[in-house]
Motif scaffolding. Structure first.
Motif, PDB file in Angstrom:
ATOM      1  N   TYR A 100    -184.988 -69.902  -8.066  1.00 53.13           N
ATOM      2  CA  TYR A 100    -184.012 -70.528  -7.176  1.00 53.13           C
ATOM      3  C   TYR A 100    -182.714 -70.797  -7.923  1.00 53.13           C
ATOM      4  N   VAL A 101    -181.618 -70.294  -7.383  1.00 49.54           N
ATOM      5  CA  VAL A 101    -180.305 -70.561  -7.971  1.00 49.54           C
ATOM      6  C   VAL A 101    -179.857 -71.949  -7.533  1.00 49.54           C
ATOM      7  N   GLN A 102    -179.457 -72.765  -8.489  1.00 50.52           N
ATOM      8  CA  GLN A 102    -179.009 -74.126  -8.194  1.00 50.52           C
ATOM      9  C   GLN A 102    -177.493 -74.274  -8.246  1.00 50.52           C
ATOM     10  N   MET A 103    -176.819 -73.447  -9.048  1.00 48.18           N
ATOM     11  CA  MET A 103    -175.358 -73.519  -9.136  1.00 48.18           C
ATOM     12  C   MET A 103    -174.828 -72.210  -9.695  1.00 48.18           C
ATOM     13  N   VAL A 104    -173.626 -71.858  -9.281  1.00 47.99           N
ATOM     14  CA  VAL A 104    -172.912 -70.709  -9.842  1.00 47.99           C
ATOM     15  C   VAL A 104    -171.764 -71.256 -10.671  1.00 47.99           C
ATOM     16  N   LEU A 105    -171.715 -70.865 -11.934  1.00 46.69           N
ATOM     17  CA  LEU A 105    -170.672 -71.324 -12.849  1.00 46.69           C
ATOM     18  C   LEU A 105    -169.672 -70.198 -13.083  1.00 46.69           C
ATOM     19  N   ARG A 106    -168.409 -70.546 -13.053  1.00 47.51           N
ATOM     20  CA  ARG A 106    -167.339 -69.617 -13.416  1.00 47.51           C
ATOM     21  C   ARG A 106    -166.730 -70.113 -14.714  1.00 47.51           C
ATOM     22  N   LEU A 107    -166.831 -69.296 -15.754  1.00 45.56           N
ATOM     23  CA  LEU A 107    -166.358 -69.678 -17.080  1.00 45.56           C
ATOM     24  C   LEU A 107    -165.320 -68.670 -17.561  1.00 45.56           C
ATOM     25  N   GLY A 108    -164.423 -69.123 -18.404  1.00 44.95           N
ATOM     26  CA  GLY A 108    -163.427 -68.216 -18.951  1.00 44.95           C
ATOM     27  C   GLY A 108    -162.404 -68.965 -19.785  1.00 44.95           C
ATOM     28  N   ALA A 144    -171.896 -70.285  -1.431  1.00 45.36           N
ATOM     29  CA  ALA A 144    -172.989 -69.493  -0.885  1.00 45.36           C
ATOM     30  C   ALA A 144    -174.323 -70.217  -0.965  1.00 45.36           C
ATOM     31  N   LEU A 145    -174.396 -71.260  -1.781  1.00 46.28           N
ATOM     32  CA  LEU A 145    -175.650 -71.998  -1.938  1.00 46.28           C
ATOM     33  C   LEU A 145    -175.810 -73.076  -0.867  1.00 46.28           C
ATOM     34  N   GLU A 146    -174.769 -73.314  -0.091  1.00 46.25           N
ATOM     35  CA  GLU A 146    -174.805 -74.358   0.934  1.00 46.25           C
ATOM     36  C   GLU A 146    -175.352 -73.851   2.264  1.00 46.25           C
ATOM     37  N   TRP A 167    -180.723 -67.732  -0.730  1.00 43.52           N
ATOM     38  CA  TRP A 167    -181.837 -66.889  -1.169  1.00 43.52           C
ATOM     39  C   TRP A 167    -181.349 -65.537  -1.669  1.00 43.52           C
ATOM     40  N   LEU A 168    -180.256 -65.033  -1.078  1.00 39.19           N
ATOM     41  CA  LEU A 168    -179.734 -63.727  -1.471  1.00 39.19           C
ATOM     42  C   LEU A 168    -178.961 -63.781  -2.787  1.00 39.19           C
ATOM     43  N   VAL A 169    -178.573 -64.976  -3.229  1.00 42.72           N
ATOM     44  CA  VAL A 169    -177.825 -65.109  -4.483  1.00 42.72           C
ATOM     45  C   VAL A 169    -178.692 -64.820  -5.692  1.00 42.72           C
ATOM     46  N   ARG A 170    -179.978 -65.089  -5.603  1.00 39.90           N
ATOM     47  CA  ARG A 170    -180.853 -64.983  -6.759  1.00 39.90           C
ATOM     48  C   ARG A 170    -180.939 -63.559  -7.284  1.00 39.90           C
TER      49      ARG A 170
END
Length: 303
Positions: free
Chosen positions: A275-283, A256-258, A264-267
């Motif tokens: 500004y969101v630079q990356m979305v991390l998925r952790l688990g 979605a950041l590309e 802009w809607l991710v923030r």
């Protein structure tokens, strides 16, 4: 992005100084038109260099974007006074070789609050923010990822870039994402995992059920300039290495950041993160497969 490894280092032995340069031949002009993600990746490589320097007993002094007339020169790193190898950043060194992006399902297990706090603090130490969004925000984010996936499928230029950096079948490539690291196809679940295979057949690839309540973290900065991207890349790597030491599997999603309007809607408007630079998925789950690395002589020159 896509294990393109878009960096080059030069070490000047007389001044004990590294230079980090962007390798624009490995840029992705359609998926990453302003080279934001490229600089994020270079920032992560810079952080690993800092960790390696401390592990070797040297304190690294970093200057970002030292020459306005040379925008491809991203940083200078001078090795200064000796430092204990197991102090500060040196403790993260074992995680560098252990951390791999995992495209497998994670367990539906909560991440302890103390671990989340430590990860948040790690991002702050590099001048960035790490936020765990609420349920409504996660659902919105998943919808944006789905939107981006649909757009990508209809964009031939972006599809060509993805095909360039994915390896289906046998080969000896030292970059890109090989088929063995694609992970299983998503049969069910909500975790955002990019399917690098697309419509291509991959032998012996299974399908799996992914988590329905993925732990997604937003990593971002207050500004959105090249220096912010480099700082965010260092913060991203610091968080990923610490998460690895804490026993977490790690994954990234930039879908979605590309797209500028989707990014802009991710923030999260309730935070100081501009500004969101990356979305991390952790688990908790498999650590993921190691992917190829370019040989040292391709990425390091010594004077």
């Amino acid at each position: 992005m896509h294990n393109a490894q878009p960096w080059r280092f030069r070490f000047c032995s007389r001044s004990s100084t590294f230079q980090l340069r962007a390798d624009l031949e490995r840029a992705m002009p359609h998926s990453d038109p302003n080279n934001r993600a490229l600089r994020l990746g270079c920032g992560a490589a810079l952080f690993n260099l800092r960790v390696g320097a401390v592990h070797a007993g040297w304190e690294p002094a970093v200057q970002l974007l030292p020459d306005p007339a040379d925008p491809e020169l991203l940083a200078k790193i001078r090795l200064t006074e000796p430092t204990p190898p197991d102090s500060g950043l040196g403790r993260l060194h074992p995680a560098i070789r252990r951390r791999h992006t995992s495209r497998d399902p994670f367990a539906e297990t909560d991440i302890p609050a103390a671990v989340q706090t430590d990860l948040h603090d790690a991002a702050q130490q590099e001048g960035a923010h790490l936020v765990l969004p609420g349920a409504w925000h996660v659902q919105s984010l998943l919808e944006l990822v789905h939107d981006a996936e649909g757009r990508d499928a209809l964009n031939p230029e972006r599809s060509a870039e993805l095909a360039r950096w994915t390896r289906v079948g046998t080969g000896t490539a030292t970059d890109g994402v090989p088929a063995y690291a694609f992970g299983p196809r998503k049969w069910d679940g909500k975790a955002p995992v990019r399917d690098f295979a697309g419509r291509r057949a991959v032998a012996d690839r299974d399908a799996a059920i992914f988590e329905h309540t993925p732990h997604l973290f937003l990593l971002g900065t207050e500004g959105d300039l090249p220096e912010d991207w480099l700082r965010a890349g260092q913060a991203m790597e610091r968080v990923l290495l610490l998460a690895t030491l804490e026993g977490l599997a790690t994954s990234l999603t930039s879908h979605a950041l590309e797209w500028t309007d989707l990014r802009w809607l991710v923030r999260d408007p309730t935070t100081a993160m501009g500004y969101v630079q990356m979305v991390l998925r952790l688990g908790y789950g498999p650590q993921g497969q190691a992917t190829p690395r370019r040989p040292v002589h391709e990425v390091l020159d010594i004077d």
